[in-house]
Design a protein around this motif. Structure first.
Motif, PDB file in Angstrom:
ATOM      1  N   GLY A  90       9.676  10.670 -16.510  1.00  0.00           N
ATOM      2  CA  GLY A  90       9.234   9.527 -15.711  1.00  0.00           C
ATOM      3  C   GLY A  90       7.752   9.470 -15.446  1.00  0.00           C
ATOM      4  O   GLY A  90       7.292   8.642 -14.657  1.00  0.00           O
ATOM      5  N   LEU A  91       6.966  10.321 -16.085  1.00  0.00           N
ATOM      6  CA  LEU A  91       5.522  10.319 -15.860  1.00  0.00           C
ATOM      7  C   LEU A  91       4.845   9.290 -16.760  1.00  0.00           C
ATOM      8  O   LEU A  91       5.181   9.134 -17.926  1.00  0.00           O
ATOM      9  N   PHE A  92       3.887   8.571 -16.161  1.00  0.00           N
ATOM     10  CA  PHE A  92       3.130   7.594 -16.913  1.00  0.00           C
ATOM     11  C   PHE A  92       1.919   8.215 -17.594  1.00  0.00           C
ATOM     12  O   PHE A  92       1.422   7.695 -18.600  1.00  0.00           O
ATOM     13  N   LEU A  93       1.421   9.318 -17.019  1.00  0.00           N
ATOM     14  CA  LEU A  93       0.217   9.950 -17.553  1.00  0.00           C
ATOM     15  C   LEU A  93       0.555  10.735 -18.810  1.00  0.00           C
ATOM     16  O   LEU A  93       1.651  11.304 -18.934  1.00  0.00           O
ATOM     17  N   PRO A  94      -0.337  10.794 -19.768  1.00  0.00           N
ATOM     18  CA  PRO A  94      -0.098  11.589 -20.983  1.00  0.00           C
ATOM     19  C   PRO A  94      -0.035  13.069 -20.646  1.00  0.00           C
ATOM     20  O   PRO A  94      -0.798  13.579 -19.819  1.00  0.00           O
ATOM     21  N   ARG A  95       0.882  13.754 -21.244  1.00  0.00           N
ATOM     22  CA  ARG A  95       1.070  15.170 -20.972  1.00  0.00           C
ATOM     23  C   ARG A  95       0.256  16.018 -21.939  1.00  0.00           C
ATOM     24  O   ARG A  95       0.165  15.692 -23.134  1.00  0.00           O
ATOM     25  N   PRO A  96      -0.341  17.091 -21.450  1.00  0.00           N
ATOM     26  CA  PRO A  96      -1.110  17.972 -22.337  1.00  0.00           C
ATOM     27  C   PRO A  96      -0.177  18.800 -23.217  1.00  0.00           C
ATOM     28  O   PRO A  96       1.034  18.873 -22.992  1.00  0.00           O
ATOM     29  N   GLY A  97      -0.752  19.389 -24.181  1.00  0.00           N
ATOM     30  CA  GLY A  97       0.037  20.259 -25.044  1.00  0.00           C
ATOM     31  C   GLY A  97       0.405  21.550 -24.345  1.00  0.00           C
ATOM     32  O   GLY A  97      -0.002  21.834 -23.222  1.00  0.00           O
ATOM     33  N   GLN A  98       1.250  22.328 -25.001  1.00  0.00           N
ATOM     34  CA  GLN A  98       1.690  23.589 -24.437  1.00  0.00           C
ATOM     35  C   GLN A  98       0.532  24.586 -24.449  1.00  0.00           C
ATOM     36  O   GLN A  98      -0.290  24.608 -25.346  1.00  0.00           O
ATOM     37  N   GLY A  99       0.481  25.423 -23.402  1.00  0.00           N
ATOM     38  CA  GLY A  99      -0.540  26.451 -23.338  1.00  0.00           C
ATOM     39  C   GLY A  99      -0.798  26.889 -21.917  1.00  0.00           C
ATOM     40  O   GLY A  99      -0.685  26.094 -20.979  1.00  0.00           O
ATOM     41  N   ALA A 100      -1.101  28.159 -21.747  1.00  0.00           N
ATOM     42  CA  ALA A 100      -1.338  28.695 -20.411  1.00  0.00           C
ATOM     43  C   ALA A 100      -2.593  28.124 -19.788  1.00  0.00           C
ATOM     44  O   ALA A 100      -2.725  28.100 -18.557  1.00  0.00           O
ATOM     45  N   TRP A 101      -3.507  27.615 -20.631  1.00  0.00           N
ATOM     46  CA  TRP A 101      -4.750  27.093 -20.089  1.00  0.00           C
ATOM     47  C   TRP A 101      -4.549  25.793 -19.303  1.00  0.00           C
ATOM     48  O   TRP A 101      -5.438  25.331 -18.588  1.00  0.00           O
ATOM     49  N   ASN A 102      -3.342  25.193 -19.409  1.00  0.00           N
ATOM     50  CA  ASN A 102      -3.080  23.967 -18.655  1.00  0.00           C
ATOM     51  C   ASN A 102      -3.187  24.186 -17.141  1.00  0.00           C
ATOM     52  O   ASN A 102      -3.534  23.270 -16.394  1.00  0.00           O
ATOM     53  N   LEU A 150       0.830  -1.199   0.000  1.00  0.00           N
ATOM     54  CA  LEU A 150       0.000   0.000   0.000  1.00  0.00           C
ATOM     55  C   LEU A 150       0.866   1.251   0.000  1.00  0.00           C
ATOM     56  O   LEU A 150       0.566   2.239  -0.701  1.00  0.00           O
ATOM     57  N   GLY A 151       1.955   1.220   0.763  1.00  0.00           N
ATOM     58  CA  GLY A 151       2.856   2.370   0.783  1.00  0.00           C
ATOM     59  C   GLY A 151       3.561   2.574  -0.543  1.00  0.00           C
ATOM     60  O   GLY A 151       3.733   3.716  -0.999  1.00  0.00           O
ATOM     61  N   TRP A 152       3.967   1.467  -1.185  1.00  0.00           N
ATOM     62  CA  TRP A 152       4.618   1.590  -2.487  1.00  0.00           C
ATOM     63  C   TRP A 152       3.650   2.140  -3.531  1.00  0.00           C
ATOM     64  O   TRP A 152       3.988   3.038  -4.301  1.00  0.00           O
ATOM     65  N   GLY A 153       2.428   1.627  -3.544  1.00  0.00           N
ATOM     66  CA  GLY A 153       1.441   2.136  -4.504  1.00  0.00           C
ATOM     67  C   GLY A 153       1.123   3.601  -4.275  1.00  0.00           C
ATOM     68  O   GLY A 153       1.023   4.386  -5.223  1.00  0.00           O
ATOM     69  N   LEU A 154       0.971   3.987  -2.997  1.00  0.00           N
ATOM     70  CA  LEU A 154       0.682   5.387  -2.699  1.00  0.00           C
ATOM     71  C   LEU A 154       1.874   6.271  -3.034  1.00  0.00           C
ATOM     72  O   LEU A 154       1.709   7.412  -3.510  1.00  0.00           O
ATOM     73  N   GLY A 155       3.086   5.761  -2.823  1.00  0.00           N
ATOM     74  CA  GLY A 155       4.271   6.544  -3.159  1.00  0.00           C
ATOM     75  C   GLY A 155       4.376   6.807  -4.650  1.00  0.00           C
ATOM     76  O   GLY A 155       4.670   7.933  -5.082  1.00  0.00           O
ATOM     77  N   VAL A 156       4.138   5.770  -5.461  1.00  0.00           N
ATOM     78  CA  VAL A 156       4.169   5.947  -6.921  1.00  0.00           C
ATOM     79  C   VAL A 156       3.102   6.940  -7.356  1.00  0.00           C
ATOM     80  O   VAL A 156       3.355   7.836  -8.179  1.00  0.00           O
ATOM     81  N   ALA A 157       1.896   6.778  -6.802  1.00  0.00           N
ATOM     82  CA  ALA A 157       0.807   7.693  -7.169  1.00  0.00           C
ATOM     83  C   ALA A 157       1.139   9.126  -6.760  1.00  0.00           C
ATOM     84  O   ALA A 157       0.845  10.084  -7.497  1.00  0.00           O
ATOM     85  N   SER A 158       1.752   9.300  -5.593  1.00  0.00           N
ATOM     86  CA  SER A 158       2.093  10.649  -5.136  1.00  0.00           C
ATOM     87  C   SER A 158       3.113  11.301  -6.071  1.00  0.00           C
ATOM     88  O   SER A 158       2.959  12.479  -6.456  1.00  0.00           O
ATOM     89  N   VAL A 159       4.154  10.547  -6.422  1.00  0.00           N
ATOM     90  CA  VAL A 159       5.169  11.102  -7.324  1.00  0.00           C
ATOM     91  C   VAL A 159       4.556  11.449  -8.676  1.00  0.00           C
ATOM     92  O   VAL A 159       4.814  12.521  -9.249  1.00  0.00           O
ATOM     93  N   GLN A 160       3.744  10.564  -9.210  1.00  0.00           N
ATOM     94  CA  GLN A 160       3.147  10.793 -10.517  1.00  0.00           C
ATOM     95  C   GLN A 160       2.214  12.004 -10.517  1.00  0.00           C
ATOM     96  O   GLN A 160       2.275  12.853 -11.415  1.00  0.00           O
ATOM     97  N   LEU A 161       1.343  12.086  -9.517  1.00  0.00           N
ATOM     98  CA  LEU A 161       0.365  13.176  -9.501  1.00  0.00           C
ATOM     99  C   LEU A 161       1.023  14.515  -9.201  1.00  0.00           C
ATOM    100  O   LEU A 161       0.646  15.548  -9.790  1.00  0.00           O
ATOM    101  N   ILE A 162       1.999  14.539  -8.292  1.00  0.00           N
ATOM    102  CA  ILE A 162       2.705  15.798  -8.031  1.00  0.00           C
ATOM    103  C   ILE A 162       3.501  16.214  -9.260  1.00  0.00           C
ATOM    104  O   ILE A 162       3.535  17.403  -9.641  1.00  0.00           O
ATOM    105  N   GLY A 163       4.170  15.253  -9.919  1.00  0.00           N
ATOM    106  CA  GLY A 163       4.901  15.566 -11.154  1.00  0.00           C
ATOM    107  C   GLY A 163       3.981  16.067 -12.253  1.00  0.00           C
ATOM    108  O   GLY A 163       4.331  16.991 -13.003  1.00  0.00           O
ATOM    109  N   TYR A 164       2.809  15.480 -12.345  1.00  0.00           N
ATOM    110  CA  TYR A 164       1.855  15.931 -13.359  1.00  0.00           C
ATOM    111  C   TYR A 164       1.382  17.348 -13.065  1.00  0.00           C
ATOM    112  O   TYR A 164       1.200  18.170 -13.989  1.00  0.00           O
ATOM    113  N   ALA A 165       1.174  17.654 -11.748  1.00  0.00           N
ATOM    114  CA  ALA A 165       0.772  19.014 -11.380  1.00  0.00           C
ATOM    115  C   ALA A 165       1.864  20.017 -11.749  1.00  0.00           C
ATOM    116  O   ALA A 165       1.574  21.115 -12.249  1.00  0.00           O
ATOM    117  N   LEU A 166       3.126  19.657 -11.541  1.00  0.00           N
ATOM    118  CA  LEU A 166       4.226  20.542 -11.912  1.00  0.00           C
ATOM    119  C   LEU A 166       4.289  20.710 -13.428  1.00  0.00           C
ATOM    120  O   LEU A 166       4.625  21.790 -13.944  1.00  0.00           O
TER     121      LEU A 166
END
Length: 412
Positions: free
Chosen positions: A156-168, A126-142
């Motif tokens: 290192g992000l697994f989630l698809p990244r949006p295109g460039q734009g201030a609306w992100n 559970l800690g490993w899964g939560l750790g991966v999710a935390s890194v991914q979601l915080i990285g995606y927010a950045l």
């Protein structure tokens, strides 16, 4: 809305998050050794499952259950119960309905070791899964903020990244909301698992229940001690004061005051002894009175004006401690009951020690204004309860125009 955000304002949410992340560091260490560069899905499965046998082996150490229990208390259930140990900590905290229900006793059986191993695996995964999710979601927010300088193929992000734009930046709350929900849910799941797997075993619950029962019996005994001793002293004082006022005789008043002083001093000694027990004072407590001091009770009743016909036969000084102490209290309560309800009337007291039992018999004339037919108040009920606890029997009530208190206590 406020209700949904309330868990985010509680410190326990973040202590649980930290507790799980620390547990997941074991998998991270294995991943570092194994190597995560160009790791395939099969590699990640191996990395995730490889520490499981290690956790099972560590759980075989009895002290591991204690260590995990203490950590769970501090991190999953922070509060006064986690900072301050109680008398039941070595057994099964929470068995009486208080605290988090987490045991801090070492493993005492293979069942305890198995539950500890299962807990370690749950915390690990559970800690490993939560750790991966935390890194991914915080990285995606950045990434949405545009603050990361890494190329998309190396971030290192697994989630698809949006295109460039201030609306992100408008979508920035989404990964944070998802992360908050995961943290709260994982913390609640960890707390539930800890209660189930680190909770007290049936043996620990039974031990805690026995200890609780002993505490209640001790409190009940102390209450009886205070009732008998203080009640007797107050009864003697009231009767003596009333008799002295009615007699209007200086010599009688002096004797009455002397009796009140002596009875009050004895009551204060009993009160001090009981308070020492309640405070668990390190100093020596005075010994409880025994039937060897029965003359003091009989003389106290005589000073009030009661005509006490007492016969003590047998080796009273050789009685077992519990029988002698409880017999003293039963005689004290019987005399107090006479003085309180009948006044200074003739009283016949018989104390006899045979080869196998102690017999107490106290008789007095019933009051003229009322002939009680009930089984008496708490004092007389206490006499019967004392007798039962010692394996004997007692009866109280009117008999042949008299009020009789009769008790038989086995010596063994």
């Amino acid at each position: 809305m406020i209700r949904l955000l309330r868990p985010l304002t509680r410190a326990v949410t973040y202590t649980r998050w930290l507790h799980l992340l620390v547990g997941g560091l074991v998998v991270l260490a294995v991943a570092t050794v194994h190597g995560i560069e160009d790791a395939t899905a099969r590699d990640w499965v191996v990395i995730t499952l490889l520490p499981v046998p290690l956790m099972a082996a560590v759980a075989l150490v009895p002290a591991m259950r204690r260590a995990e229990g203490l950590q769970a208390r501090l991190m999953l259930f922070p509060g006064a119960h986690a900072r301050e140990a109680r008398s039941g900590d070595e057994g099964a905290d929470g068995a009486d309905g208080e605290g988090p229900g987490i045991s801090v006793a070492p493993s005492a059986s293979w069942r305890d070791r198995g539950r500890t191993a299962l807990w370690l695996v749950v915390r690990l995964e559970l800690g490993w899964g939560l750790g991966v999710a935390s890194v991914q979601l915080i990285g995606y927010a950045l990434t949405l903020l545009g603050t990361t300088s890494e190329a998309p193929d190396h971030d290192g992000l697994f989630l698809p990244r949006p295109g460039q734009g201030a609306w992100n930046a408008l979508f920035l709350p989404l990964p944070l909301i998802v992360l908050s929900a995961l943290v709260v849910a994982a913390g609640g799941l960890a707390a539930a698992a800890a209660r189930s797997l680190l909770g007290p075993s049936p043996t620990e619950r039974l031990a805690a229940l026995e200890e609780r029962t002993e505490q209640l019996l001790e409190r009940n005994r102390i209450a009886r001690e205070l009732h008998d001793s203080i009640g007797h002293a107050l009864t003697v004082a009231v009767v003596q004061a009333g008799a002295a006022r009615a007699a209007a005789d200086a010599d009688f008043t002096d004797r009455a005051l002397e009796a009140i002083e002596e009875t009050g001093r004895d009551a204060l000694e009993d009160l001090e002894r009981v308070l020492r027990v309640l405070r668990e004072d390190a100093g020596p407590a005075r010994r409880r009175p025994t039937l060897a001091a029965a003359d003091r009770l009989l003389e106290s009743a005589r000073t009030v004006g009661a005509e006490v016909d007492a016969v003590v036969s047998g080796p009273v000084d050789e009685l077992p401690g519990p029988v002698s102490r409880e017999g003293y209290r039963m005689l004290q309560e019987a005399l107090t009951n006479v003085l309180r309800h009948a006044g200074p009337v003739p009283v016949r007291v018989r104390v006899a020690v045979s080869g196998s039992a102690l017999t107490l018999d106290v008789r007095n004339a019933l009051p003229r204004q009322a002939a009680p037919t009930g089984r008496g108040g708490s004092g007389l009920r206490g006499i019967r309860e004392r007798a039962v606890l010692l394996g004997g029997r007692a009866s109280t009530g009117p008999e042949d125009g008299e009020w009789r208190v009769h008790a038989e206590l086995p010596l063994r």
